[in-house]
Design a protein around this motif. Sequence first.
Motif, short mmCIF file in Angstrom:
data_model
loop_
_atom_site.label_atom_id
_atom_site.label_comp_id
_atom_site.label_asym_id
_atom_site.label_seq_id
_atom_site.Cartn_x
_atom_site.Cartn_y
_atom_site.Cartn_z
N GLU B 69 0.85 -1.18 0.00
CA GLU B 69 0.00 0.00 0.00
C GLU B 69 0.89 1.23 0.00
OE1 GLU B 69 -3.30 -0.25 -0.01
OE2 GLU B 69 -3.58 -2.37 0.50
N LYS B 70 1.20 1.69 -1.18
CA LYS B 70 2.16 2.79 -1.28
C LYS B 70 1.69 4.04 -0.53
CE LYS B 70 4.79 0.20 -3.82
NZ LYS B 70 5.87 -0.54 -3.15
N ASP B 71 0.36 4.21 -0.41
CA ASP B 71 -0.16 5.38 0.30
C ASP B 71 -0.17 5.19 1.82
OD1 ASP B 71 -0.56 6.53 -2.15
OD2 ASP B 71 -2.66 5.92 -2.28
N LEU B 118 5.92 3.25 4.36
CA LEU B 118 7.35 2.96 4.26
C LEU B 118 8.09 4.15 3.68
CD1 LEU B 118 7.58 -0.74 2.95
CD2 LEU B 118 7.74 0.10 5.31
N THR B 119 9.29 4.38 4.18
CA THR B 119 10.18 5.34 3.53
C THR B 119 10.85 4.61 2.36
OG1 THR B 119 12.02 4.61 4.90
CG2 THR B 119 10.71 6.46 5.73
N PRO B 120 11.53 5.34 1.47
CA PRO B 120 12.28 4.66 0.41
C PRO B 120 13.25 3.63 0.97
CG PRO B 120 12.12 7.01 -0.05
CD PRO B 120 11.52 6.81 1.31
N ALA B 121 13.91 3.98 2.07
CA ALA B 121 14.84 3.02 2.69
C ALA B 121 14.10 1.77 3.15
CB ALA B 121 15.55 3.68 3.87
N GLY B 122 12.90 1.97 3.71
CA GLY B 122 12.11 0.84 4.19
C GLY B 122 11.67 -0.04 3.04
#
Lengths: 173, 173
Positions: B69-71, B118-122
């Motif tokens: 779920e990108k949002d 999630l962050t990009p790192a996550g």
Amino acid sequence: MDMVENEAATADLELIVHGPAGSSKPETKLWLRMLSTTKLITTEIRRRLRSEFGATLPQFDLMAQLYREKDGLRLGELSKRTMVTNGNVTGLVERLEADGLLRRVTPDRDRRVTVAQLTPAGAKLFAAMAAAHEGWLRDLMADVDRSVVGGLWSDIGKVKASARNHLSGSEFE
Amino acid sequence: MDMVENEAATADLELIVHGPAGSSKPETKLWLRMLSTTKLITTEIRRRLRSEFGATLPQFDLMAQLYREKDGLRLGELSKRTMVTNGNVTGLVERLEADGLLRRVTPDRDRRVTVAQLTPAGAKLFAAMAAAHEGWLRDLMADVDRSVVGGLWSDIGKVKASARNHLSGSEFE
DNA sequence: TATTGTTATACTCTATAACTATA
DNA sequence: TATAGTTATAGAGTATAACAATA
């Protein structure tokens, strides 16, 4: 535990790793299905063991091993059978001993050894837990089998088919 | 993880509740087999997640939900999907946020709500974990399928037969 | 008042490693 | 030296309940 939540959680877990349903390898799908099913059941079993008997699942496992061995088991053997490390078996056993459910004995022939065995109170409690446990499972499996067991059946078939491709001397069938 | 131990543990768990093999009801046998299998696999998966990625299985589960779920998801929804209580989701999310793997946002339209994403790192870390996870499962299932999957297949058949006796409108087959 | 999360608490489990007593 | 358990420690998970902020 209700049906709607069961199905929702199962669906979620199927999709955990790689998005759309059906995109995972058969091993992964079978695993995710077993994981979601056992999580649902263990959560409920743990809740009932605690509320009705004041016990945890690891304690139940440990007592089950001792129940089958009236003469008791060495802690190292108990560790292997329950897949719990030696150090943590000590803690588990201590808590059960404090509740009077088992006792520790050191045999004279080898004073390094500790044998744990259920007390009469422990055996009685375990018998009651096991009986209840059997009934709980019957109910819980009835809840999940419609949504999950059929899928497991199908997934296992795929794993078996996949396994035939790289295993020699397969014991399937 | 070796084959000998797998088989021993499986055999033990089958016998946990009622002594001799075959004396338990089909639901119980299927359950015990799934429990032993998932315990073997989760123990190993948890060990590898920790040593290779510094993560736990509950954290992996939670990140998997967010990865899809990108949002992001509200914490209550995350709680339902992971089957973890609200209070404990807070703790899980805090640890992941402290590691920079996700962030919490409160939307203006309803300031009671917290959305985790999630962050990009996550996302990057989760993708790596999921890929490794898939490979681990392929290996682990290959280890256990000869001894366990065949038995599951048989147990499920019995549960289905048993279920036909008290379920109407069965969805099996 | 109901809902969404957070905080607090208490216990248990898990993993790892150092340590003791006995063989 | 090797084996059987114990102790110590640290971190996480789990369950429950009270609480605050917002709707």
